[in-house]
Design a protein around this motif. Sequence first.
Motif, PDB file in Angstrom:
ATOM      1  N   ARG A 150      54.488  82.323  40.056  1.00  0.00           N
ATOM      2  CA  ARG A 150      55.460  82.714  41.090  1.00  0.00           C
ATOM      3  C   ARG A 150      55.653  81.603  42.110  1.00  0.00           C
ATOM      4  NH1 ARG A 150      52.984  87.872  40.333  1.00  0.00           N
ATOM      5  NH2 ARG A 150      51.475  87.417  41.971  1.00  0.00           N
ATOM      6  N   ALA A 151      54.539  80.952  42.503  1.00  0.00           N
ATOM      7  CA  ALA A 151      54.638  79.859  43.471  1.00  0.00           C
ATOM      8  C   ALA A 151      55.394  78.671  42.871  1.00  0.00           C
ATOM      9  CB  ALA A 151      53.242  79.436  43.919  1.00  0.00           C
ATOM     10  N   TRP A 152      55.168  78.404  41.601  1.00  0.00           N
ATOM     11  CA  TRP A 152      55.866  77.294  40.949  1.00  0.00           C
ATOM     12  C   TRP A 152      57.377  77.552  40.892  1.00  0.00           C
ATOM     13  CZ3 TRP A 152      54.396  72.539  39.689  1.00  0.00           C
ATOM     14  CH2 TRP A 152      55.220  71.790  38.841  1.00  0.00           C
ATOM     15  N   ILE A 153      57.748  78.771  40.545  1.00  0.00           N
ATOM     16  CA  ILE A 153      59.176  79.124  40.482  1.00  0.00           C
ATOM     17  C   ILE A 153      59.810  79.042  41.866  1.00  0.00           C
ATOM     18  CG2 ILE A 153      60.767  81.038  40.053  1.00  0.00           C
ATOM     19  CD1 ILE A 153      58.830  81.925  37.810  1.00  0.00           C
ATOM     20  N   ALA A 154      59.097  79.506  42.867  1.00  0.00           N
ATOM     21  CA  ALA A 154      59.642  79.487  44.232  1.00  0.00           C
ATOM     22  C   ALA A 154      59.883  78.070  44.727  1.00  0.00           C
ATOM     23  CB  ALA A 154      58.693  80.225  45.167  1.00  0.00           C
ATOM     24  N   SER A 155      59.099  77.115  44.246  1.00  0.00           N
ATOM     25  CA  SER A 155      59.266  75.730  44.695  1.00  0.00           C
ATOM     26  C   SER A 155      60.272  74.959  43.854  1.00  0.00           C
ATOM     27  CB  SER A 155      57.913  75.012  44.676  1.00  0.00           C
ATOM     28  OG  SER A 155      57.419  74.908  43.348  1.00  0.00           O
ATOM     29  N   ARG A 156      60.400  75.295  42.585  1.00  0.00           N
ATOM     30  CA  ARG A 156      61.247  74.523  41.682  1.00  0.00           C
ATOM     31  C   ARG A 156      62.661  75.101  41.548  1.00  0.00           C
ATOM     32  NH1 ARG A 156      59.849  69.633  40.197  1.00  0.00           N
ATOM     33  NH2 ARG A 156      60.484  69.887  38.008  1.00  0.00           N
ATOM     34  N   GLN A 157      62.796  76.394  41.680  1.00  0.00           N
ATOM     35  CA  GLN A 157      64.117  76.993  41.454  1.00  0.00           C
ATOM     36  C   GLN A 157      65.112  76.665  42.573  1.00  0.00           C
ATOM     37  OE1 GLN A 157      65.763  80.039  42.731  1.00  0.00           O
ATOM     38  NE2 GLN A 157      67.407  79.820  41.193  1.00  0.00           N
ATOM     39  N   PRO A 158      64.757  76.831  43.860  1.00  0.00           N
ATOM     40  CA  PRO A 158      65.726  76.455  44.898  1.00  0.00           C
ATOM     41  C   PRO A 158      65.815  74.939  45.088  1.00  0.00           C
ATOM     42  CG  PRO A 158      64.134  78.085  45.695  1.00  0.00           C
ATOM     43  CD  PRO A 158      63.595  77.525  44.428  1.00  0.00           C
ATOM     44  N   ARG A 164      66.137  79.687  34.545  1.00  0.00           N
ATOM     45  CA  ARG A 164      64.994  80.359  33.941  1.00  0.00           C
ATOM     46  C   ARG A 164      64.446  79.587  32.737  1.00  0.00           C
ATOM     47  NH1 ARG A 164      64.563  86.073  34.475  1.00  0.00           N
ATOM     48  NH2 ARG A 164      64.151  86.138  32.246  1.00  0.00           N
ATOM     49  N   ARG A 165      65.348  79.127  31.882  1.00  0.00           N
ATOM     50  CA  ARG A 165      64.891  78.450  30.663  1.00  0.00           C
ATOM     51  C   ARG A 165      64.091  77.185  30.975  1.00  0.00           C
ATOM     52  NH1 ARG A 165      69.513  77.008  26.502  1.00  0.00           N
ATOM     53  NH2 ARG A 165      70.031  75.535  28.184  1.00  0.00           N
ATOM     54  N   ALA A 166      64.559  76.380  31.926  1.00  0.00           N
ATOM     55  CA  ALA A 166      63.844  75.154  32.294  1.00  0.00           C
ATOM     56  C   ALA A 166      62.516  75.488  32.963  1.00  0.00           C
ATOM     57  CB  ALA A 166      64.705  74.310  33.227  1.00  0.00           C
ATOM     58  N   LEU A 167      62.504  76.524  33.790  1.00  0.00           N
ATOM     59  CA  LEU A 167      61.260  76.927  34.446  1.00  0.00           C
ATOM     60  C   LEU A 167      60.241  77.435  33.421  1.00  0.00           C
ATOM     61  CD1 LEU A 167      62.787  78.739  37.553  1.00  0.00           C
ATOM     62  CD2 LEU A 167      61.479  76.600  37.564  1.00  0.00           C
ATOM     63  N   ALA A 168      60.699  78.150  32.420  1.00  0.00           N
ATOM     64  CA  ALA A 168      59.792  78.643  31.378  1.00  0.00           C
ATOM     65  C   ALA A 168      59.137  77.481  30.634  1.00  0.00           C
ATOM     66  CB  ALA A 168      60.556  79.541  30.415  1.00  0.00           C
ATOM     67  N   GLN A 169      59.921  76.439  30.352  1.00  0.00           N
ATOM     68  CA  GLN A 169      59.362  75.271  29.663  1.00  0.00           C
ATOM     69  C   GLN A 169      58.308  74.579  30.528  1.00  0.00           C
ATOM     70  OE1 GLN A 169      62.813  72.924  28.720  1.00  0.00           O
ATOM     71  NE2 GLN A 169      63.403  74.214  26.979  1.00  0.00           N
ATOM     72  N   GLU A 170      58.551  74.453  31.819  1.00  0.00           N
ATOM     73  CA  GLU A 170      57.572  73.813  32.706  1.00  0.00           C
ATOM     74  C   GLU A 170      56.287  74.629  32.788  1.00  0.00           C
ATOM     75  OE1 GLU A 170      60.308  71.188  35.781  1.00  0.00           O
ATOM     76  OE2 GLU A 170      59.235  72.943  36.511  1.00  0.00           O
ATOM     77  N   LEU A 171      56.423  75.948  32.894  1.00  0.00           N
ATOM     78  CA  LEU A 171      55.221  76.785  32.972  1.00  0.00           C
ATOM     79  C   LEU A 171      54.417  76.722  31.676  1.00  0.00           C
ATOM     80  CD1 LEU A 171      56.663  79.902  34.837  1.00  0.00           C
ATOM     81  CD2 LEU A 171      55.098  78.188  35.748  1.00  0.00           C
ATOM     82  N   ARG A 172      55.103  76.605  30.568  1.00  0.00           N
ATOM     83  CA  ARG A 172      54.385  76.478  29.294  1.00  0.00           C
ATOM     84  C   ARG A 172      53.602  75.176  29.259  1.00  0.00           C
ATOM     85  NH1 ARG A 172      58.451  77.070  26.287  1.00  0.00           N
ATOM     86  NH2 ARG A 172      58.269  79.340  26.097  1.00  0.00           N
ATOM     87  N   ARG A 173      54.189  74.094  29.775  1.00  0.00           N
ATOM     88  CA  ARG A 173      53.470  72.809  29.815  1.00  0.00           C
ATOM     89  C   ARG A 173      52.272  72.871  30.760  1.00  0.00           C
ATOM     90  NH1 ARG A 173      58.808  70.539  29.534  1.00  0.00           N
ATOM     91  NH2 ARG A 173      58.886  70.330  31.807  1.00  0.00           N
ATOM     92  N   GLU A 183      57.020  87.514  33.076  1.00  0.00           N
ATOM     93  CA  GLU A 183      56.980  88.480  34.174  1.00  0.00           C
ATOM     94  C   GLU A 183      57.380  87.831  35.497  1.00  0.00           C
ATOM     95  OE1 GLU A 183      53.097  90.126  34.235  1.00  0.00           O
ATOM     96  OE2 GLU A 183      53.324  91.228  32.331  1.00  0.00           O
ATOM     97  N   ALA A 184      56.928  86.595  35.704  1.00  0.00           N
ATOM     98  CA  ALA A 184      57.291  85.905  36.941  1.00  0.00           C
ATOM     99  C   ALA A 184      58.769  85.523  36.942  1.00  0.00           C
ATOM    100  CB  ALA A 184      56.423  84.661  37.106  1.00  0.00           C
TER     101      ALA A 184
END
Length: 256
Positions: A150-158, A164-173, A183-184
């Motif tokens: 959740r913290a990673w998405i909050a910093s990278r999305q805005p 979503r797709r790019a964020l999912a790839q980063e979280l997988r890495r 879920e996040a």
Amino acid sequence: MPDFRDERPPPSWLGDVSDGVDAWTQRASTPTERTAEEAEQGSRPAEQAAQRSTRGRARSGARSGRTGQRGGRGRSRTAPPPEDEVAAGPPADPEAVARKILLDQLTGQARSRKQLADKLEAKDVPVELANRLLDRFEEVGLVDDEAFARAWIASRQPGKGLARRALAQELRRKGVDDEIAREALDEIDPADEEQAARALVRKKLRSLSRVDDATATRRLVGMLARKGYGGGMAFSVVREELARAGRDEPDDADLD
């Protein structure tokens, strides 16, 4: 011819056979004793020369030893001093070292469990010890992949405008489980995602004032695709932003 033999004085032992024998024996032994005595005297210079040579070698060896000692002292200045076991203290506790590594990694930034496990492995921490410590850190809340996602998405999305797709790839890495990441990501408001896409397009349009609308559209759609936006949303946002900027909407044929 006169006979001078009669003028020689008679020997002292003349007339006494025993005295003659003694006199002959004495004359026979005298050269031998004198020769031994001379030999002894003659050997003394050789012995003295040998002694002087021995003393010379001893003095040379002593000087060589002193030179070696000075050389040794000179080399010892560059050689590291032996480790003082008392000053060094007892060897570090592996668990304490591993715990410090984890705390240092978590200072000022959240990290996933996989990131921390990789760091411990790079520091040669045994796997069993690493897993035990990571489990303990999870129990006390210091390691939480859900909170990290959740913290990673909050910093990278805005900030980066990632979809979503790019964020999912980063979280997988980062080693976050796909289910936890999903879920996040589901918490992202679609309106916020669209607004992030529009902000990206408006910023990019400033550098595309000298290109035609078809070229600008292709570049803008490609940028949004790299940020993880789907084709439908990307074309929709680009068309609306071009119209808003007063530029003509390109035909689909121009985009082929």
